[in-house]
Design a protein around this motif. Structure first.
Motif, PDB file in Angstrom:
ATOM      1  N   LEU A  39       1.047  -1.388  -0.124  1.00  0.00           N
ATOM      2  CA  LEU A  39      -0.481   0.327   0.227  1.00  0.00           C
ATOM      3  C   LEU A  39       1.018   1.146   0.671  1.00  0.00           C
ATOM      4  CD1 LEU A  39      -2.957   1.324   0.353  1.00  0.00           C
ATOM      5  CD2 LEU A  39      -2.808   1.653   2.530  1.00  0.00           C
ATOM      6  N   ALA A  40       2.150   1.017   0.830  1.00  0.00           N
ATOM      7  CA  ALA A  40       2.855   2.825   0.868  1.00  0.00           C
ATOM      8  C   ALA A  40       3.166   2.416  -0.119  1.00  0.00           C
ATOM      9  CB  ALA A  40       3.944   1.611   2.168  1.00  0.00           C
ATOM     10  N   GLU A  41       3.994   1.845  -0.893  1.00  0.00           N
ATOM     11  CA  GLU A  41       3.935   2.099  -2.299  1.00  0.00           C
ATOM     12  C   GLU A  41       3.018   2.790  -3.526  1.00  0.00           C
ATOM     13  OE1 GLU A  41       6.370  -2.610  -3.001  1.00  0.00           O
ATOM     14  OE2 GLU A  41       4.980  -2.286  -4.085  1.00  0.00           O
ATOM     15  N   ARG A  42       1.706   2.121  -3.630  1.00  0.00           N
ATOM     16  CA  ARG A  42       1.108   2.982  -4.269  1.00  0.00           C
ATOM     17  C   ARG A  42       0.550   4.209  -3.394  1.00  0.00           C
ATOM     18  NH1 ARG A  42      -2.514  -1.036  -6.467  1.00  0.00           N
ATOM     19  NH2 ARG A  42      -1.136  -2.315  -7.090  1.00  0.00           N
ATOM     20  N   VAL A  43       1.216   4.356  -2.430  1.00  0.00           N
ATOM     21  CA  VAL A  43       1.139   5.910  -1.799  1.00  0.00           C
ATOM     22  C   VAL A  43       2.253   6.604  -2.687  1.00  0.00           C
ATOM     23  CG1 VAL A  43       1.394   7.428   0.678  1.00  0.00           C
ATOM     24  CG2 VAL A  43      -0.176   5.461   0.287  1.00  0.00           C
ATOM     25  N   ARG A  44       3.167   6.278  -2.449  1.00  0.00           N
ATOM     26  CA  ARG A  44       4.495   6.765  -2.753  1.00  0.00           C
ATOM     27  C   ARG A  44       3.865   7.185  -4.312  1.00  0.00           C
ATOM     28  NH1 ARG A  44       7.429   3.641   0.622  1.00  0.00           N
ATOM     29  NH2 ARG A  44       7.147   1.921  -0.441  1.00  0.00           N
ATOM     30  N   GLY A  45       3.294   6.169  -5.373  1.00  0.00           N
ATOM     31  CA  GLY A  45       2.865   6.333  -6.260  1.00  0.00           C
ATOM     32  C   GLY A  45       1.696   7.806  -6.404  1.00  0.00           C
ATOM     33  N   GLY A  46       1.152   8.219  -5.729  1.00  0.00           N
ATOM     34  CA  GLY A  46      -0.092   9.258  -5.713  1.00  0.00           C
ATOM     35  C   GLY A  46      -0.767   8.641  -4.853  1.00  0.00           C
ATOM     36  N   LEU A  47      -0.830   7.640  -4.358  1.00  0.00           N
ATOM     37  CA  LEU A  47      -2.727   7.514  -4.528  1.00  0.00           C
ATOM     38  C   LEU A  47      -3.214   8.128  -2.929  1.00  0.00           C
ATOM     39  CD1 LEU A  47      -5.261   4.689  -4.171  1.00  0.00           C
ATOM     40  CD2 LEU A  47      -3.575   3.665  -2.539  1.00  0.00           C
ATOM     41  N   ASN A  48      -4.134   8.358  -2.680  1.00  0.00           N
ATOM     42  CA  ASN A  48      -4.268   9.366  -2.156  1.00  0.00           C
ATOM     43  C   ASN A  48      -5.515   7.887  -0.080  1.00  0.00           C
ATOM     44  OD1 ASN A  48      -3.211  12.174  -2.341  1.00  0.00           O
ATOM     45  ND2 ASN A  48      -4.793  12.052  -3.821  1.00  0.00           N
ATOM     46  N   VAL A  49      -4.892   7.676   0.829  1.00  0.00           N
ATOM     47  CA  VAL A  49      -5.756   7.244   1.582  1.00  0.00           C
ATOM     48  C   VAL A  49      -5.604   7.644   2.931  1.00  0.00           C
ATOM     49  CG1 VAL A  49      -6.278   5.434   0.133  1.00  0.00           C
ATOM     50  CG2 VAL A  49      -4.016   4.794   1.438  1.00  0.00           C
ATOM     51  N   VAL A  50      -6.332   7.802   3.944  1.00  0.00           N
ATOM     52  CA  VAL A  50      -6.034   7.470   4.988  1.00  0.00           C
ATOM     53  C   VAL A  50      -5.829   6.071   5.922  1.00  0.00           C
ATOM     54  CG1 VAL A  50      -6.169   9.940   5.519  1.00  0.00           C
ATOM     55  CG2 VAL A  50      -7.515   8.266   5.916  1.00  0.00           C
ATOM     56  N   GLY A  51      -5.469   5.977   7.016  1.00  0.00           N
ATOM     57  CA  GLY A  51      -4.772   4.741   7.827  1.00  0.00           C
ATOM     58  C   GLY A  51      -5.408   4.991   9.602  1.00  0.00           C
ATOM     59  N   VAL A  52      -5.845   3.630   9.645  1.00  0.00           N
ATOM     60  CA  VAL A  52      -6.003   3.270  11.069  1.00  0.00           C
ATOM     61  C   VAL A  52      -5.302   2.153  11.822  1.00  0.00           C
ATOM     62  CG1 VAL A  52      -7.480   3.487  13.382  1.00  0.00           C
ATOM     63  CG2 VAL A  52      -7.964   4.600  11.459  1.00  0.00           C
ATOM     64  N   PRO A  53      -4.554   2.874  12.071  1.00  0.00           N
ATOM     65  CA  PRO A  53      -3.501   1.323  12.451  1.00  0.00           C
ATOM     66  C   PRO A  53      -4.139   0.067  14.039  1.00  0.00           C
ATOM     67  CG  PRO A  53      -2.135   2.819  13.243  1.00  0.00           C
ATOM     68  CD  PRO A  53      -3.450   3.904  12.474  1.00  0.00           C
ATOM     69  N   THR A  54      -3.571  -1.396  13.772  1.00  0.00           N
ATOM     70  CA  THR A  54      -4.676  -1.815  14.338  1.00  0.00           C
ATOM     71  C   THR A  54      -3.813  -1.960  15.462  1.00  0.00           C
ATOM     72  OG1 THR A  54      -4.678  -3.574  13.020  1.00  0.00           O
ATOM     73  CG2 THR A  54      -5.825  -3.241  12.818  1.00  0.00           C
ATOM     74  N   SER A  55      -2.384  -1.744  15.531  1.00  0.00           N
ATOM     75  CA  SER A  55      -1.617  -1.353  16.462  1.00  0.00           C
ATOM     76  C   SER A  55      -0.159  -0.953  16.643  1.00  0.00           C
ATOM     77  CB  SER A  55      -0.992  -3.638  16.653  1.00  0.00           C
ATOM     78  OG  SER A  55      -0.122  -3.613  14.908  1.00  0.00           O
ATOM     79  N   GLU A  56       0.276  -0.795  17.696  1.00  0.00           N
ATOM     80  CA  GLU A  56       1.014   0.576  17.315  1.00  0.00           C
ATOM     81  C   GLU A  56       2.514   0.251  16.649  1.00  0.00           C
ATOM     82  OE1 GLU A  56      -0.407   2.739  19.647  1.00  0.00           O
ATOM     83  OE2 GLU A  56       1.456   3.112  19.190  1.00  0.00           O
ATOM     84  N   ALA A  57       2.508  -1.829  16.537  1.00  0.00           N
ATOM     85  CA  ALA A  57       3.142  -1.620  15.160  1.00  0.00           C
ATOM     86  C   ALA A  57       3.121  -1.696  13.962  1.00  0.00           C
ATOM     87  CB  ALA A  57       3.671  -3.855  15.790  1.00  0.00           C
ATOM     88  N   THR A  58       1.611  -1.704  13.549  1.00  0.00           N
ATOM     89  CA  THR A  58       1.380  -1.615  12.231  1.00  0.00           C
ATOM     90  C   THR A  58       1.687   0.456  11.964  1.00  0.00           C
ATOM     91  OG1 THR A  58      -0.266  -3.048  11.942  1.00  0.00           O
ATOM     92  CG2 THR A  58      -0.315  -1.632  10.800  1.00  0.00           C
ATOM     93  N   ARG A  59       1.706   1.066  13.594  1.00  0.00           N
ATOM     94  CA  ARG A  59       1.168   2.140  13.565  1.00  0.00           C
ATOM     95  C   ARG A  59       2.938   2.846  13.172  1.00  0.00           C
ATOM     96  NH1 ARG A  59      -1.124   6.312  15.384  1.00  0.00           N
ATOM     97  NH2 ARG A  59      -1.820   5.401  17.493  1.00  0.00           N
ATOM     98  N   ALA A  60       3.886   1.857  13.643  1.00  0.00           N
ATOM     99  CA  ALA A  60       5.563   2.606  13.049  1.00  0.00           C
ATOM    100  C   ALA A  60       5.745   2.133  11.963  1.00  0.00           C
ATOM    101  CB  ALA A  60       6.271   1.336  14.205  1.00  0.00           C
ATOM    102  N   GLN A  61       5.355   1.133  11.954  1.00  0.00           N
ATOM    103  CA  GLN A  61       5.599   0.450   9.742  1.00  0.00           C
ATOM    104  C   GLN A  61       4.797   1.197   9.100  1.00  0.00           C
ATOM    105  OE1 GLN A  61       3.451  -2.753   8.256  1.00  0.00           O
ATOM    106  NE2 GLN A  61       4.419  -2.885   6.567  1.00  0.00           N
ATOM    107  N   ALA A  62       3.548   2.106   9.418  1.00  0.00           N
ATOM    108  CA  ALA A  62       2.954   2.769   7.913  1.00  0.00           C
ATOM    109  C   ALA A  62       3.562   4.338   8.141  1.00  0.00           C
ATOM    110  CB  ALA A  62       1.373   2.892   8.609  1.00  0.00           C
ATOM    111  N   GLU A  63       3.827   4.610   9.908  1.00  0.00           N
ATOM    112  CA  GLU A  63       4.189   5.712   9.542  1.00  0.00           C
ATOM    113  C   GLU A  63       5.727   6.249   8.832  1.00  0.00           C
ATOM    114  OE1 GLU A  63       5.137   6.698  13.850  1.00  0.00           O
ATOM    115  OE2 GLU A  63       2.754   7.565  14.248  1.00  0.00           O
ATOM    116  N   ALA A  64       6.242   5.051   9.898  1.00  0.00           N
ATOM    117  CA  ALA A  64       7.911   4.492   8.594  1.00  0.00           C
ATOM    118  C   ALA A  64       7.616   4.860   6.949  1.00  0.00           C
ATOM    119  CB  ALA A  64       8.581   3.820   9.042  1.00  0.00           C
ATOM    120  N   ALA A  65       7.015   4.207   6.336  1.00  0.00           N
ATOM    121  CA  ALA A  65       6.779   4.071   4.996  1.00  0.00           C
ATOM    122  C   ALA A  65       5.658   5.448   4.314  1.00  0.00           C
ATOM    123  CB  ALA A  65       5.630   2.859   4.534  1.00  0.00           C
ATOM    124  N   GLY A  66       5.341   6.315   5.291  1.00  0.00           N
ATOM    125  CA  GLY A  66       4.716   6.949   4.851  1.00  0.00           C
ATOM    126  C   GLY A  66       3.279   6.842   4.338  1.00  0.00           C
TER     127      GLY A  66
END
Ligand code: DER
Length: 232
Positions: A39-66
């Motif tokens: 998903l982060a690759e698609r966001v870097r390619g211009g996809l507009n989405v917002v995400g709610v992480p289901t864990s602190e682990a996913t939050r950290a990964q999603a934040e780092a991936a933009g």
């Protein structure tokens, strides 16, 4: 095909359900991790989405991936959650919680219009219960709550070896993002998951359990040769 290849295949297939502007729940576990990465690759390619992480682990990964993040407080209704499962049956009922994130996963799934589960054929069962059922319990009164949980299994005629989940050091109990402990309950088979779910949530001290009933709308499953989409 390796497990990783199967997981990657279903993670990529789940992207077909993601549309521009969607409010997404971001799941937890090794398969969901691959979905978040793609998903982060698609966001870097211009996809507009917002995400709610289901864990602190996913939050950290999603934040780092933009991936832009939001909260359920700010975004109470989600369009789609993509998450893994430890087990699923023909009615798309799930056992989740192997990764310890079941409380936020269930809250996010309940807030989502659709839940796409990304998994593989090894998790398909006719009857739930081969995977030990995670039950999230408050740390206060842990022993008393454990007794109540065991009594509920007996009342329902279920075998039930309950063990307190330990953390990686195997010396302390695992603590969830919500500050609770987890009982892993080896039941073997759960013929009436709805009845068990009802019994568990009525035990004071039980915060949540890993039976996800009526939440998954679609299961994407892979085996060595192909990828299946079950449900709508
Ligand atoms: O803990 C969880 O609920 C995870 O989503 C789990 O059910 C699946 O994790 P996996 O993708 O690592 O098998």
């Amino acid at each position: 095909a390796t497990q990783d290849e199967l997981k990657s295949r279903v993670a990529v297939r789940a992207l077909d359900f993601v549309q521009e502007g969607m409010r997404l729940g971001l799941g937890t576990g090794t398969t969901a991790k691959l979905f978040v990465a793609h998903l982060a690759e698609r966001v870097r390619g211009g996809l507009n989405v917002v995400g709610v992480p289901t864990s602190e682990a996913t939050r950290a990964q999603a934040e780092a991936a933009g991936i832009p993040l939001t909260t359920l407080d700010d975004t109470p209704e989600l369009d789609l959650v993509v998450d893994g499962a430890d087990e699923f049956d023909p009615e798309l009922r799930l056992i989740k919680g192997g990764g310890g994130a079941l409380l936020r996963e269930k809250i996010v799934a309940a807030a989502s219009r659709r839940m796409v589960v990304i998994t593989d054929v090894s998790k398909r069962v006719e009857v739930l219960g081969r995977f030990p059922l995670p039950v999230e319990v408050n740390r206060f009164g842990l022993g008393a709550t454990t007794r109540q949980v065991e009594a509920a299994f007996q009342r329902l005629g279920l075998a039930g070896a309950v063990s307190l989940r330990l953390d990686k050091t195997l010396s302390d109990p695992f603590v969830t993002d919500g500050g609770h402990h987890i009982l892993d309950c080896r039941l073997g088979a759960i013929p009436e998951p709805e009845r068990l779910a009802e019994a568990l949530v009525n035990i004071p001290g039980v915060v949540e359990h890993g039976l996800f009933i009526g939440l998954a709308t679609t299961v994407i499953m892979a085996d060595a040769s192909q990828t299946y989409v079950i449900g709508r």
